[in-house]
Write a protein that holds these residues in place. Structure first.
Motif, PDB file in Angstrom:
ATOM      1  N   ASN A 181      33.069 -16.072 -43.054  1.00 35.09           N
ATOM      2  CA  ASN A 181      32.492 -16.685 -41.723  1.00 35.09           C
ATOM      3  C   ASN A 181      32.430 -18.007 -41.656  1.00 35.09           C
ATOM      4  O   ASN A 181      32.108 -18.722 -40.604  1.00 35.09           O
ATOM      5  N   ASP A 183      30.070 -19.959 -42.974  1.00 39.74           N
ATOM      6  CA  ASP A 183      28.796 -20.511 -43.182  1.00 39.74           C
ATOM      7  C   ASP A 183      28.533 -21.350 -44.277  1.00 39.74           C
ATOM      8  O   ASP A 183      29.551 -21.346 -45.296  1.00 39.74           O
ATOM      9  N   ASP A 198      25.938 -22.136 -39.526  1.00 40.51           N
ATOM     10  CA  ASP A 198      27.327 -21.799 -39.498  1.00 40.51           C
ATOM     11  C   ASP A 198      28.180 -22.835 -39.387  1.00 40.51           C
ATOM     12  O   ASP A 198      27.679 -24.061 -39.774  1.00 40.51           O
ATOM     13  N   ARG A 199      29.461 -23.014 -39.526  1.00 41.00           N
ATOM     14  CA  ARG A 199      30.360 -23.894 -39.842  1.00 41.00           C
ATOM     15  C   ARG A 199      30.171 -25.233 -38.662  1.00 41.00           C
ATOM     16  O   ARG A 199      30.702 -26.165 -39.049  1.00 41.00           O
ATOM     17  N   ARG A 204      21.116 -20.946 -38.896  1.00 41.50           N
ATOM     18  CA  ARG A 204      21.220 -19.443 -38.876  1.00 41.50           C
ATOM     19  C   ARG A 204      20.064 -18.815 -39.554  1.00 41.50           C
ATOM     20  O   ARG A 204      19.214 -17.973 -38.794  1.00 41.50           O
ATOM     21  N   ASP A 252      24.373 -11.879 -43.881  1.00 47.20           N
ATOM     22  CA  ASP A 252      23.185 -12.360 -42.847  1.00 47.20           C
ATOM     23  C   ASP A 252      21.691 -12.495 -43.804  1.00 47.20           C
ATOM     24  O   ASP A 252      20.863 -12.704 -43.013  1.00 47.20           O
TER      25      ASP A 252
END
Length: 292
Positions: A181, A183, A198-199, A204, A252
């Motif tokens: 994802n 991250d 996140d990117r 997050r 997550d």
């Protein structure tokens, strides 16, 4: 702890003559890796045979994640340079740390220097080749940030604050990108947390340990092909004796299981990495163990 355990199976060990106190591992391939203690950086094969040692021209000095491997298999590392024309110090070293890249033929180029902050950790993206560099100042309390550069060292942006303007990092000691994802996962022992953005740099979550952990001091961190996060950390029991563990989280930040628990006396820290075949490399004080 009620979560299910999936104990790792030891498949092999690597002993490196003349090295101990390992601090970081970067995997090139299942039979080739870079390992470091505080002042030594060596490339090994799967038997522990030394293929290459970083030249003395470069002063490697890192107790954290000070090297990484690019998608091309090149070593990227943090170091000062000896006997530089820019050097004014009595020890013949530049005053600034640099980010350097070693090609497969051993040739080294300098990608960038960081004059105002100390580079602590580095990771080369498997998604696009960008470099993620953990930096910190020398103030107290520490304030850190993550710098994103392209593969040539050109700055793209930096990550420092969350949406409320609070400092995200104190000392980003190990850094990894989740290729599933995008991250950015940072191990920050000063903050006693894994800090995940996140990117784009949006915060997050922070992971601060399982509910049964009396303390959480993270060390090495990596992600596998499924996007799961592996983090090594120390834990204390009711008598405040502590062990080192490897915990497995989903992307997550939800705790999945404890993969490994070992006595703290076998480690300075607990560096780890995982390759594309799900081999998990764990650096003990004197050896590297490979688990499945």
């Amino acid at each position: 702890m009620n979560a299910r355990r999936f104990p790792l199976v030891l498949t092999s060990t690597i002993k490196v003559p003349g090295m101990c106190g390992f601090r970081h591992i970067s995997v090139v391939s299942p039979d080739k890796l870079w390992v470091s203690s505080r002042w030594i950086l060596k490339q090994l094969d799967g038997t522990g045979h030394v293929i290459r040692t970083l030249d003395d021209k470069y002063k490697y000095d890192s107790v954290d994640g000070g090297h990484t491997v690019s998608v091309e298999g090149d070593l990227v590392f943090i170091a000062k340079v000896r006997d530089s024309v820019e050097s004014t110090a009595s020890d013949g070293l530049e005053s600034r740390y640099g980010i350097h890249k070693m090609a497969s033929d051993g040739s080294i180029t300098t990608l960038l220097r960081t004059p105002d902050l100390f580079p602590i950790s580095i990771h080369s993206s498997r998604i696009n080749g960008d470099l993620l560099i953990g930096l910190a100042n020398d103030s107290y309390p520490r304030e850190g940030q993550v710098l994103r550069c392209d593969s040539t060292g050109k700055t793209i942006g930096n990550i420092k604050f969350d949406e409320e303007g609070e400092i995200l990092y104190r000392e980003p000691q190990y850094i990894m990108e989740n290729r599933i994802n995008g991250d950015i996962v940072v191990s920050d022992e000063w903050k006693e947390a894994l800090v995940v953005v996140d990117r784009s740099g949006r915060h997050r979550f922070d992971y601060t340990g399982h509910s049964t952990d009396r303390s959480f001091r993270p060390s090495g961190v990596c992600t596998d092909l499924l996007g799961r996060i592996l983090v090594s950390h120390s834990v204390t029991d009711d008598d405040w004796k502590y062990d080192f563990c490897i915990s497995l989280l989903d992307q997550d930040g939800r705790f999945l299981t404890r993969l490994l628990t070992e006595q703290a006396g076998e480690f300075i820290s607990m560096p780890l990495n995982v390759d594309d075949n799900y081999n998990i490399y764990v650096a003990y004080y004197e050896i590297v163990k490979i688990f499945r």
